[in-house]
Design a protein around this motif. Sequence first.
Motif, short mmCIF file in Angstrom:
data_model
loop_
_atom_site.label_atom_id
_atom_site.label_comp_id
_atom_site.label_asym_id
_atom_site.label_seq_id
_atom_site.Cartn_x
_atom_site.Cartn_y
_atom_site.Cartn_z
N ILE A 97 0.85 -1.19 0.00
CA ILE A 97 0.00 0.00 0.00
C ILE A 97 0.89 1.24 0.00
CG2 ILE A 97 -1.80 1.24 1.26
CD1 ILE A 97 -2.58 -1.55 2.42
N LEU A 98 0.78 2.02 -1.07
CA LEU A 98 1.54 3.27 -1.22
C LEU A 98 0.59 4.44 -1.15
CD1 LEU A 98 3.78 2.32 -4.29
CD2 LEU A 98 4.39 2.20 -1.88
N ASP A 99 0.85 5.38 -0.28
CA ASP A 99 0.02 6.58 -0.13
C ASP A 99 -1.46 6.24 0.05
OD1 ASP A 99 2.32 8.16 -0.47
OD2 ASP A 99 2.10 8.08 -2.66
N GLY A 100 -1.76 5.17 0.79
CA GLY A 100 -3.13 4.80 1.11
C GLY A 100 -3.83 3.98 0.05
N TRP A 139 8.65 7.42 -8.13
CA TRP A 139 8.45 7.07 -6.72
C TRP A 139 9.74 7.25 -5.92
CZ3 TRP A 139 9.76 3.48 -2.89
CH2 TRP A 139 8.89 3.45 -1.79
N GLN A 140 9.64 7.90 -4.79
CA GLN A 140 10.77 8.12 -3.89
C GLN A 140 10.61 7.27 -2.64
OE1 GLN A 140 13.46 10.04 -4.66
NE2 GLN A 140 12.44 10.24 -6.65
N PRO A 141 11.73 6.81 -2.03
CA PRO A 141 11.63 5.97 -0.83
C PRO A 141 10.90 6.69 0.31
CG PRO A 141 13.86 5.95 -1.68
CD PRO A 141 13.11 6.98 -2.46
N LYS A 142 9.90 6.04 0.84
CA LYS A 142 9.13 6.53 1.98
C LYS A 142 8.48 5.32 2.63
CE LYS A 142 5.66 8.01 -1.26
NZ LYS A 142 5.04 9.14 -1.87
N PRO A 143 7.89 5.46 3.79
CA PRO A 143 7.28 4.29 4.45
C PRO A 143 6.20 3.63 3.58
CG PRO A 143 7.50 6.07 6.01
CD PRO A 143 7.87 6.64 4.67
N MET A 174 2.38 -4.42 8.38
CA MET A 174 3.62 -3.80 8.83
C MET A 174 3.88 -2.56 8.00
SD MET A 174 6.36 -6.61 7.31
CE MET A 174 7.76 -5.95 8.09
N THR A 175 4.53 -1.60 8.63
CA THR A 175 4.91 -0.37 7.94
C THR A 175 6.42 -0.27 8.02
OG1 THR A 175 2.83 0.67 8.54
CG2 THR A 175 4.62 2.11 7.83
#
Length: 181
Positions: A97-100, A139-143, A174-175
């Motif tokens: 799940i990316l950005d919800g 896409w850039q690395p983020k949670p 998990m995040t």
Amino acid sequence: MPLLRRLWLRLFATVGLVAAVMLSWWWKVDAARAPDLVAGTSFGQPIDLGRTFFTPEALLLRQSEPPELVLSATIENVTGETQRSFFGMPANPPQIILDGAPLAEEPEIILLRDNAPLLQLQPRMPEEIQMVWPLPADWQPKPVQIAFEKQTFKLRDNLYGQSSWLGYTPVAQMTVTPEVE
């Protein structure tokens, strides 16, 4: 006429009361069947997905064209027979799940011992795999959130009176921020 009217009113009141009791009972059954809170998990902890135990090991961002998200894991078939549908039928692999919003594409599942696609899983033989999802080019690395669902097995279902695999319920999430490879 007043007697008939009173009977109708009592009948409607009784039906309303029965409907309210049945609805509240159903809400309790539904809440027990699919809990609202999903347990958190982390790398190295095995997760029971029904047919398999899945142990996530690492999440990497592969800088390729397009970039790819790679989840390394160990998977073990806990049924008594060879599985072609190790994430259930229909296939329900872990969801990124990316950005919800979940990624629309299914991951490519690679068996690490021979770098070939994983087609079937033998019983009680843990295998190391990589699940690869293509990402948008910008896409850039983020949670990132990873959601896991378990397929339920019922020894005797209500329709045919035999064993079968039923629906899915959320079992863990998990995040994590992916490491850049």
